[in-house]
Design a protein around this motif. Sequence first.
Motif, short mmCIF file in Angstrom:
data_model
loop_
_atom_site.label_atom_id
_atom_site.label_comp_id
_atom_site.label_asym_id
_atom_site.label_seq_id
_atom_site.Cartn_x
_atom_site.Cartn_y
_atom_site.Cartn_z
N LEU A 73 43.86 43.51 90.46
CA LEU A 73 44.25 44.61 91.33
C LEU A 73 44.98 45.71 90.57
O LEU A 73 45.55 46.63 91.18
CB LEU A 73 45.12 44.10 92.48
N ASP A 74 44.96 45.64 89.25
CA ASP A 74 45.64 46.64 88.42
C ASP A 74 45.06 48.03 88.69
O ASP A 74 43.84 48.20 88.79
CB ASP A 74 45.46 46.26 86.95
N THR A 75 45.94 49.01 88.83
CA THR A 75 45.49 50.39 89.05
C THR A 75 45.71 51.29 87.84
O THR A 75 45.25 52.42 87.82
CB THR A 75 46.18 51.00 90.28
N GLY A 76 46.41 50.80 86.82
CA GLY A 76 46.52 51.51 85.55
C GLY A 76 47.20 52.86 85.62
O GLY A 76 47.91 53.19 86.57
N ASP A 77 46.97 53.65 84.58
CA ASP A 77 47.52 55.00 84.47
C ASP A 77 46.49 55.98 85.02
O ASP A 77 45.46 56.24 84.40
CB ASP A 77 47.82 55.31 83.00
N SER A 78 46.77 56.53 86.20
CA SER A 78 45.79 57.34 86.90
C SER A 78 45.59 58.72 86.27
O SER A 78 44.76 59.50 86.76
CB SER A 78 46.20 57.51 88.36
N SER A 79 46.28 59.03 85.20
CA SER A 79 46.07 60.32 84.55
C SER A 79 44.97 60.27 83.49
O SER A 79 44.57 61.31 82.96
CB SER A 79 47.37 60.80 83.89
#
Length: 414
Positions: free
Chosen positions: A269-275
């Motif tokens: 469910l990791d969403t990480g660095d959205s940039s």
Amino acid sequence: MMLSVTPPLDDLFITRSHYSSINKEEESYLQTALASLSDTPPEEVRVRLFALEKEHAERRQWLWCSLGLSPWASILEPLCQVATTTEIVFSGPSPQAMAQSYQETFWHADAAALSAMSLAKEVAAQQIVADILATIYTPWLASTTLNFQRLVEQSGYPGSREVNEASAVYQVNSQALFFVDGLRFDTAHLLMSKLSKLSVDSQLKTQWAALPSLTATAKAAVTPVGSLLTGQQENQDFIPVLAASGQSFSSHHFKQALADAGWQYLDGLDTGDSSGFAWLQSGDLDNLGHAQQRKLPLAIDAVLDEVSERVASLLAAGWQHVRIVTDHGWLWVPDGLPKADINKNMTTKRLARCAILKDNVQTEHLKSQWYWNPNVTIAMAPGIAGFVTGDHYNHGGISLQECLIPVIDLHLKR
């Protein structure tokens, strides 16, 4: 007022929809009528389905249907959709023209066939639905696929290494590439309806799968690092290798190549660095298909719910753009893939829908080249047949259902 008692026989002015007993009797009648269609000629099946639809369509508006007490009235609707769409076996002047017609109209046949089976919860019901689909859907699927293969033999396969929009290098940040294994075009439409509940602008497009339409080959082609890969002449698994090192494109090397290219790999469910840029994968329809076979349609909706929820979590985490890609579609045949023969002495590897040919071997089967190495020649199973028996679900061959794959672009509304 809704009544479950039996209505008076002498009352000519009763409201039929108020009585569950009437609905129950109609359901029993409809089940018997549908079961009787087994071994009936296709045109007669269509006529009878349309007549039954006139009799029973109104019951889908009754309370009892919303309570789940009218399963056969519900099943009848997609069966009639199949019957209508498959009255015409379509072709075209080119593979691209057939693909256009499929995207505009004929994908509804596949979607309705899956829908009818998904509504058949009991084993006996599944057999009745499968028997009807075997009469009106399977012959259409077989003829349509033979038409498409004939055009591919004449004009060539439209897919190429030069055209791969799904793995194109992005020009802006905040891009997530979401891989869903085995997301067929018709199921992508169902996914689009679920994604419409999110605050996104969405667009469904298509591209051609890498050949053969197997995960090992086609998934690699839609990754951001596909340009780093090639294929070895001697192989038994259709897995490409890293051109620089000759190492097999395993999960480990894939993640390493992604990291080297500046891409995040999002687990769980990791969403990480959205940039930045990210690759993630979820919703494995392919493994479900191989495991569930004829029962696959019953599991599709839950998988697509999972994908939609994962997209929602990415958007909530700040990702501005999500592109959903896949590797291949598949054939689902309610009465099973018919058997095709190929001489074992002609092949070095034989799978259900394709086989690697030995050098300088001639065959009557449609031939293609491996996406990662054109010196590897592949024999394709004819129509919807398989070189291996026993499957209701499989892929790896050439058909619109296997090869015309969806790409869904999602952009967060501003």
